[in-house]
Scaffold this active site. Structure first.
Site, PDB file in Angstrom:
ATOM      1  N   GLN A  98       0.831  -1.203   0.000  1.00  8.76           N
ATOM      2  CA  GLN A  98       0.000   0.000   0.000  1.00  8.76           C
ATOM      3  C   GLN A  98       0.869   1.257   0.000  1.00  8.76           C
ATOM      4  O   GLN A  98       0.345   2.359  -0.096  1.00  8.76           O
ATOM      5  CB  GLN A  98      -0.907   0.002   1.229  1.00  8.76           C
ATOM      6  N   HIS A 116      -1.224   1.199  -4.588  1.00 14.15           N
ATOM      7  CA  HIS A 116      -1.604   2.615  -4.621  1.00 14.15           C
ATOM      8  C   HIS A 116      -0.703   3.454  -5.523  1.00 14.15           C
ATOM      9  O   HIS A 116      -0.730   4.677  -5.443  1.00 14.15           O
ATOM     10  CB  HIS A 116      -1.606   3.186  -3.203  1.00 14.15           C
ATOM     11  N   CYS A 124      -0.320  12.827 -16.468  1.00 12.82           N
ATOM     12  CA  CYS A 124      -1.205  13.905 -16.905  1.00 12.82           C
ATOM     13  C   CYS A 124      -2.629  13.376 -16.954  1.00 12.82           C
ATOM     14  O   CYS A 124      -2.890  12.332 -17.561  1.00 12.82           O
ATOM     15  CB  CYS A 124      -0.796  14.421 -18.279  1.00 12.82           C
ATOM     16  N   ASN A 241       2.377  -5.898  13.214  1.00 17.71           N
ATOM     17  CA  ASN A 241       2.076  -4.464  13.189  1.00 17.71           C
ATOM     18  C   ASN A 241       2.090  -3.897  14.591  1.00 17.71           C
ATOM     19  O   ASN A 241       1.649  -4.550  15.537  1.00 17.71           O
ATOM     20  CB  ASN A 241       0.694  -4.222  12.560  1.00 17.71           C
TER      21      ASN A 241
END
EC number: 2.3.1.286
Length: 268
Positions: A98, A116, A124, A241
């Site tokens: 991510q 992501h 553009c 985590n």
């Protein structure tokens, strides 16, 4: 801690790894959330504000201009190197991140799915042309020389804390091909992960026999949905985590520790 993760990994040969900001905090890139999964700061700019509000767009690019060099110069952490080592050993079937900093690739991981996107590329929104972020940095510096010497605290994802500044005179870069709006090639809040990328990750999950989450609170649905799908398929799930995650109740193993410390110890 290390023994539990080592034992969990030992019988596995196709582990789907999903990583988040906790992999990069030791590289000097801050994360968004605290140990309870709550925002540490104001939420990032949304896609809708970026494209629809010129003031928000200028504010984003000014902060990004000051913050980008720290991401460009960041070095991989122990977590990145440990995951690259796991991949070399043939244990990792897919590495989905991510994060948008490219540090997994700098550590040697291959075929990374950047869920992501990547901050080191700019796209553009009109003609879809892409260019390196470094090229844009030079353009901004040339047209905004008064911003080149600013110092600011580092914020997540190449941002910088510039609260209280006037962004109205900041010259926002435009596409040199068509003068269209430029945007970092990343998924903003309020924007969807490109479907081909999602399908690639989804297929990788189908080809795996377990899921390892590293350094993510899973509060963002784009990552959480893979863990939920793994649980529904009966795959074992381990989470490394600091603090609470959205999927703690789905995991067969949860290790509350800094990612690099836990992974490195498990590989000894």
């Amino acid at each position: 801690m290390a023994t539990d993760l080592r034992e969990w990994l030992t019988p596995l040969r196709r582990v789907f790894v999903l990583t988040g900001a906790g992999c990069s905090t030791q590289s000097g890139i801050p994360d968004y959330r605290d140990g309870d999964g709550q925002w540490k700061r104001a939420q990032p700019v949304t896609y809708q504000a970026f494209v629809g509000d010129p003031a928000a767009n200028a504010r984003y690019w000014a902060r990004s201009f000051v913050g980008w060099p720290r991401v460009a110069q960041a070095q991989p952490s122990r977590a990145h190197f440990a995951l690259a080592h796991l991949q070399e050993r043939g244990i990792v079937s897919a590495l989905v991140t991510q994060n948008v900093d490219g540090l997994h690739q700098r550590a040697g991981s291959e075929a990374v799915i950047d869920l992501h996107g990547r901050l080191d590329a700019v796209v553009c929104l009109s003609c879809s042309s892409t260019r390196p972020r470094a090229e844009l940095q030079a353009w901004i510096a040339e047209r905004n020389p008064e911003w080149t010497s600013l110092e600011a605290a580092t914020a997540p994802d190449g941002d910088a804390d510039l609260e209280g500044r006037d962004f109205s005179s900041f010259r926002v870069p435009a596409c040199p091909e068509c003068a269209g709006m430029l945007k970092p090639d990343v998924v903003f809040f309020g924007e969807n992960v490109p479907r081909p990328r999602y399908l690639q990750a989804q297929q990788a999950l189908r080809d795996s026999d377990a899921v390892l989450v590293v350094g993510s609170s899973l509060m963002v649905y784009s990552g959480y949905r893979f863990v939920r799908a793994a649980h529904e398929a009966g795959l074992p799930i381990a989470i490394v985590n600091r603090g609470r995650t959205r999927a703690d109740d789905l995991a067969s193993l949860k290790i509350d520790a800094e990612a690099g410390t836990a992974l490195t110890a498990a590989l000894l």
